[in-house]
Design a protein around this motif. Sequence first.
Motif, PDB file in Angstrom:
ATOM      1  N   PHE A 284       0.870  -1.174   0.000  1.00 38.67           N
ATOM      2  CA  PHE A 284       0.000   0.000   0.000  1.00 38.67           C
ATOM      3  C   PHE A 284       0.909   1.228   0.000  1.00 38.67           C
ATOM      4  O   PHE A 284       1.734   1.388   0.904  1.00 38.67           O
ATOM      5  CB  PHE A 284      -0.881   0.045   1.251  1.00 38.67           C
ATOM      6  N   SER A 286       0.905   5.297  -0.003  1.00 34.88           N
ATOM      7  CA  SER A 286       0.137   6.535   0.093  1.00 34.88           C
ATOM      8  C   SER A 286       0.944   7.744  -0.344  1.00 34.88           C
ATOM      9  O   SER A 286       0.387   8.792  -0.650  1.00 34.88           O
ATOM     10  CB  SER A 286      -0.332   6.749   1.536  1.00 34.88           C
ATOM     11  N   SER A 364     -11.817   6.466   8.292  1.00 31.19           N
ATOM     12  CA  SER A 364     -10.830   6.078   7.281  1.00 31.19           C
ATOM     13  C   SER A 364     -10.966   4.605   6.909  1.00 31.19           C
ATOM     14  O   SER A 364     -10.253   4.119   6.024  1.00 31.19           O
ATOM     15  CB  SER A 364      -9.406   6.364   7.769  1.00 31.19           C
ATOM     16  N   GLN A 365     -11.893   3.894   7.586  1.00 29.08           N
ATOM     17  CA  GLN A 365     -12.208   2.521   7.194  1.00 29.08           C
ATOM     18  C   GLN A 365     -12.679   2.474   5.737  1.00 29.08           C
ATOM     19  O   GLN A 365     -12.476   1.468   5.053  1.00 29.08           O
ATOM     20  CB  GLN A 365     -13.307   1.972   8.122  1.00 29.08           C
ATOM     21  N   THR A 368      -9.668   2.794   3.293  1.00 30.20           N
ATOM     22  CA  THR A 368      -8.842   1.604   3.507  1.00 30.20           C
ATOM     23  C   THR A 368      -9.468   0.396   2.825  1.00 30.20           C
ATOM     24  O   THR A 368      -8.771  -0.439   2.222  1.00 30.20           O
ATOM     25  CB  THR A 368      -8.649   1.332   5.006  1.00 30.20           C
ATOM     26  N   SER A 384       2.124  -2.776   4.602  1.00 33.68           N
ATOM     27  CA  SER A 384       1.631  -1.438   4.931  1.00 33.68           C
ATOM     28  C   SER A 384       2.664  -0.702   5.778  1.00 33.68           C
ATOM     29  O   SER A 384       3.614  -1.304   6.291  1.00 33.68           O
ATOM     30  CB  SER A 384       0.304  -1.519   5.690  1.00 33.68           C
ATOM     31  N   ASP A 386       1.924   0.897   8.664  1.00 34.05           N
ATOM     32  CA  ASP A 386       1.368   1.146   9.996  1.00 34.05           C
ATOM     33  C   ASP A 386       2.450   1.087  11.066  1.00 34.05           C
ATOM     34  O   ASP A 386       3.334   0.223  11.034  1.00 34.05           O
ATOM     35  CB  ASP A 386       0.282   0.106  10.306  1.00 34.05           C
ATOM     36  N   LYS A 507      -8.748  -1.944  11.715  1.00 34.08           N
ATOM     37  CA  LYS A 507      -9.244  -1.421  10.436  1.00 34.08           C
ATOM     38  C   LYS A 507      -8.594  -2.134   9.255  1.00 34.08           C
ATOM     39  O   LYS A 507      -9.275  -2.568   8.318  1.00 34.08           O
ATOM     40  CB  LYS A 507      -8.962   0.081  10.378  1.00 34.08           C
ATOM     41  N   VAL A 508      -7.272  -2.294   9.304  1.00 35.31           N
ATOM     42  CA  VAL A 508      -6.563  -2.941   8.204  1.00 35.31           C
ATOM     43  C   VAL A 508      -6.914  -4.419   8.131  1.00 35.31           C
ATOM     44  O   VAL A 508      -7.116  -4.975   7.040  1.00 35.31           O
ATOM     45  CB  VAL A 508      -5.038  -2.737   8.354  1.00 35.31           C
ATOM     46  N   THR A 511     -10.727  -4.803   6.769  1.00 35.77           N
ATOM     47  CA  THR A 511     -10.922  -4.391   5.376  1.00 35.77           C
ATOM     48  C   THR A 511     -10.129  -5.275   4.417  1.00 35.77           C
ATOM     49  O   THR A 511     -10.602  -5.583   3.318  1.00 35.77           O
ATOM     50  CB  THR A 511     -10.525  -2.928   5.171  1.00 35.77           C
ATOM     51  N   SER A 512      -8.937  -5.697   4.816  1.00 36.23           N
ATOM     52  CA  SER A 512      -8.148  -6.571   3.944  1.00 36.23           C
ATOM     53  C   SER A 512      -8.725  -7.982   3.919  1.00 36.23           C
ATOM     54  O   SER A 512      -8.854  -8.587   2.846  1.00 36.23           O
ATOM     55  CB  SER A 512      -6.683  -6.591   4.388  1.00 36.23           C
TER      56      SER A 512
END
Length: 647
Positions: A284, A286, A364-365, A368, A384, A386, A507-508, A511-512
């Motif tokens: 990922f 950004s 931000s979910q 993501t 990522s 993080d 969150k990661v 969503t992943s």
Amino acid sequence: MCGLAGMLLAAPGREQAALEQQARRMGDALLHRGPDDSGVWADAASGIALAHRRLSILDLSPLGHQPMASDDGRYVLAYNGEVYNFAALRRELEGLGHVFRGHSDTEVLLAAFVAWGFDDTLQRANGMFAIALWDRAEQCLWLARDRVGKKPLYYGWAGDTLVFGSELKALWQHPDFDNDIDRDALTLLLRLDYIPAPHCIHERCFKLMPGRVLRLDAAAVAAGAAAHRPDQQQLPFWNARERMQQALAQPFLGSDEEAENQLDTVLRDAVGLRMVADVPVGVFLSGGTDSSVVAALMQSQSSSPIHSFSIGFEGSDHDEAPLAKALAGHLGTDHTELYVSGADALAVVPDLPAMFDEPFADASQVPTALVAKLARSAVTVALSGDGGDELFFGYSRYQRALRNWTMLGRVPAPLRRWMAAHAHTQGESSRTGGLAALLAETGARGIGDVYRNRISRWRDPVAAVIGARGAGSFYDLADPLHGAGSPADAMMLADFSTYLPDDLLCKVDRTSMAVSLEARAPLLDWRVAEFAWSLPLGMKQRDGVSKYLLKRVLGRYVPQDMVHRPKRGFGAPVSAWLKGDLRGWADELLDPARLAAEGVFNVNAVAPLWARFKNGERKWHTHLWNVLMFQAWQAHWKQVRAGVSRA
């Protein structure tokens, strides 16, 4: 990356076929976490059942099938995650005479448990994991979660049966899981936008904390079922506060150049370990410091262009996609970007309750989830960035909290006492800033109280939840470090222990895994964390530059104009959504008559904020979003439970 579930009965009594069938239903609820294979193992005589869903990353053959039994037959393992140093552990075990059938890290873990025992194996393992291990000799179940909390693990009671799983949707499949809402835990959602471990949205249900283990046998299950709030007995095999205190007691004393070299070395190894897979791997990207460092170190260790992914937002003034594209061009990655519209983002919102299955309100979910879906189109594993902010003083809120704490120290004691006495009258208005916000911090006992006010949404969430008494968290500590380190260190520890695992990593993960994608975070290798904790603050922030040392490492791989860029959040325009396309959805969920009928929220606390927001008052969208996320989750939970067979 996988999903696990299971149950342990207080007393054996169910038939083998019935145990297997129930475990299979629980495991199948986690299909998205493991679409490649499934397995169930049960022992009716012991009252134990394990279920597993597999996303094949290492050893794609049937030799990686789970639940897996050890060669001596003592242990049966259901495991979610990756042990990155499995190859080194395997070589060590082979030196002890162990012969392996396949090359999965699961088989290595089992052999390690046999050779070294449970706790010693966890100490040796460098990875992310949630583990359910049945010990046939001791007739006990071990549950464990990795040091940082990258992989989730819930457990609770369904009647007098212990149930556990990677997500709540697995527990919901047990017919006796009739646990209602834990209203005290709900106040944490209103304050923080998430519910930190060990708390859970359900009564008699918990999250295993990072770096903790739990040992349960039939007697412990029976005692837990009889107790109103079962004694958790979560024991640490790795404690972030203790490790940080030890690092601070033995600080790094070298030069900037020596620190840069050491950080580059440990990061390079952490990234390299996480590139090992039998499936395609990407990153990922950004355009910010953290993901850029990871991408640069990946590309420097790859003989071909790595896959990188970013998303942009149409019409946004804070779009990082051009930065990511430029950096990808410099590094030579195989870059994929996708520009999404507001409609694309809003289309994700109805899926959030099922994706998270515990109310979660970090907006931000949404982006993501979009970038995870994009990455899954080409890879099965994505790295990522993080952890960089929590380890290297990356948040601007740290600086604001330090400023306020310093200012409070200059206020004369009598005036401060008077201000603190009037702070309680401010209520939620302290969220709007100005004098109200200042008054809210005047009674602070330490930096922990100031920082808690900085990161709180609802300042008095108990007033908004009917029947709630409130619940505590790491942020309630006046000094999270118990006298060690500086106020800056204390804030970073609080975020590392709470915000990082229960917001960012949650969150990661959700969503992943919703798209069957494994996410790995090399900056959260425990060796990186402990080295970062040993560094003086001046190597993390200097002359107004945050993450100073991390940026020096990045500067080895990219031009300086790509290193020093303003930090931009990975957020979502919630206020605009609620004023626009989501207004009708919110009106329905926040209808005063509906709130009164459901009996969870105090109508007089919630409804006025919605009215004031619609009339143009700023700030209240942050309060309202976590209420809305609960309301949407509650409807989803009731619908799922209504469809569970009680036969």
